[in-house]
Write an enzyme that holds these catalytic residues in place. Structure first.
Site, mmCIF file in Angstrom:
data_model
loop_
_atom_site.group_PDB
_atom_site.id
_atom_site.type_symbol
_atom_site.label_atom_id
_atom_site.label_comp_id
_atom_site.label_asym_id
_atom_site.label_seq_id
_atom_site.Cartn_x
_atom_site.Cartn_y
_atom_site.Cartn_z
ATOM 1 N N SER A 147 -28.395 -33.882 4.036
ATOM 2 C CA SER A 147 -27.286 -32.943 3.813
ATOM 3 C C SER A 147 -26.261 -33.567 2.884
ATOM 4 O O SER A 147 -26.119 -34.799 2.830
ATOM 5 C CB SER A 147 -26.620 -32.586 5.147
ATOM 6 O OG SER A 147 -25.426 -31.848 4.930
ATOM 7 N N TYR A 160 -22.722 -33.791 13.912
ATOM 8 C CA TYR A 160 -23.637 -33.360 12.850
ATOM 9 C C TYR A 160 -23.531 -34.270 11.639
ATOM 10 O O TYR A 160 -24.549 -34.729 11.095
ATOM 11 C CB TYR A 160 -23.320 -31.914 12.468
ATOM 12 C CG TYR A 160 -24.210 -31.362 11.371
ATOM 13 C CD1 TYR A 160 -25.471 -30.866 11.671
ATOM 14 C CD2 TYR A 160 -23.787 -31.342 10.047
ATOM 15 C CE1 TYR A 160 -26.301 -30.368 10.665
ATOM 16 C CE2 TYR A 160 -24.593 -30.845 9.046
ATOM 17 C CZ TYR A 160 -25.849 -30.356 9.359
ATOM 18 O OH TYR A 160 -26.663 -29.877 8.357
#
Length: 255
Positions: A147, A160
Site C-alpha cells: 500500500s 493497518y
C-alpha cells in the site's frame, strides 16, 4: 516470443480476497489471460458469481470459502489448489482488513485482528505455497498487496498502516530467502481506490478532496487498473524481477 511470456495458459494460482475490489479485479485479469485459479474469500456467494464470470475465459476456476485468519483454512486452501489444479505457480496474497480509530483510542484487539489477517496469514500462505513450488522444482511468483501508506502514512488506521509496513519488509525478506529456488516475491502497492474498504474515506468530503488533489492522474483507482500489473507479475515476462513493489497509485506518491 514476448507475447508468449505474458500468456498464463497452463499456469495455476491462488488469489485471496477475490470476491470483490482489487482482488476480484486482479483475478479477472489473470483468468482472462488463461490462468487456472482457486479464488478465495469469506463470501462464498460473491465468489461463485466471480467464478461464473471468470470461467467464460476458458480456464478452470475453483471458488473456495476461506477465512485467512484461521490457519486451518489457509492449509486447506493450499491443499485444494494442489488437488484441483495439480500445483501452484503463483499466489496473490490480497486479503486484508482495516480497523479505524485514532491511535490513542485504537484497541489492542483491533490491532491484533489486523495483524493476524494482514501479516500473519500472508506469511503462512506464502510459506505453504513456496513449499509446494520448491517441491515442484519449478519457478514461482508470490505477489503481496502492499500500500502507499508504507511511504505516505495515513490517519486513524495505525494497525493497518503498520501492517502494510510489515508486508513491505516481508517482500524483501522472502525474496532474499527464496530467490535460490527461482521463486520471485514482489508487491503490488495500491493507492487510493474506489473499493468497499475506502468507502468511509470517500464519504468525508474534505478528506476525499485532499486525497484526490494528490493524484497526478486526477482520479481514484479502479479494480481494473490492477489487471495489467497482476498479469505481468504472474507471468514469465517479469522473470528477473523480485524483491520490489510496483505502486499503482495514479501518481499519488509523486506529489
Amino acid at each position: 516470443m514476448l507475447r508468449e511470456k505474458f500468456d498464463l495458459k497452463g499456469k495455476r494460482g491462488i488469489v485471496t480476497g477475490a470476491s470483490r475490489g482489487l482482488g476480484r479485479g486482479m483475478a479477472a485479469g489473470l483468468a482472462e489471460m488463461g490462468a487456472d485459479l482457486v479464488i478465495a474469500a469469506r463470501d462464498i456467494d460473491r465468489l461463485k458469481d466471480a467464478a461464473d464470470e471468470f470461467r467464460t475465459y476458458g480456464g478452470k476456476i475453483i471458488p473456495f470459502r476461506a477465512d485467512v485468519s484461521i490457519d486451518e483454512d489457509v492449509h486447506n486452501l493450499v491443499k485444494t489448489a494442489c488437488t484441483e489444479l495439480g500445483g501452484i505457480d503463483f499466489v496473490f496474497l490480497n486479503a486484508g482488513i482495516v480497523r479505524r480509530g485514532i491511535a490513542h483510542e485504537h484497541s489492542i484487539d483491533d490491532f491484533d485482528d489486523v495483524f493476524r489477517v494482514n501479516v500473519r496469514s500472508v506469511f503462512l500462505l506464502a510459506q505453504l505455497s513456496a513449499r509446494v513450488m520448491i517441491e515442484q522444482g519449478t519457478s514461482g511468483s508470490i505477489v503481496i498487496t502492499d500500500s502507499v501508506v508504507t511511504h505516505h502514512g495515513s490517519r486513524n488506521v495505525p494497525g493497518y498502516s503498520s501492517s502494510k509496513g510489515a508486508l513491505h519488509s516481508l517482500v524483501h525478506a522472502l525474496a532474499n530467502d527464496w530467490g535460490q529456488y527461482n521463486i520471485r516475491v514482489n508487491g503490488i502497492g495500491p493507492g487510493f481506490c474506489e473499493t468497499d474498504m475506502t468507502e468511509g474515506v470517500r464519504t468525508v468530503p474534505e478528506r476525499y478532496e485532499y486525497l484526490s488533489s494528490r493524484m497526478a492522474l486526477g482520479r481514484w483507482g479502479k479494480p481494473e487498473d490492477f489487471q495489467g500489473a497482476a498479469v505481468f507479475l504472474a507471468s514469465d515476462a517479469s522473470g528477473y524481477i523480485t524483491g520490489t513493489t510496483l505502486f499503482i497509485d495514479g501518481g499519488f506518491l509523486s506529489m
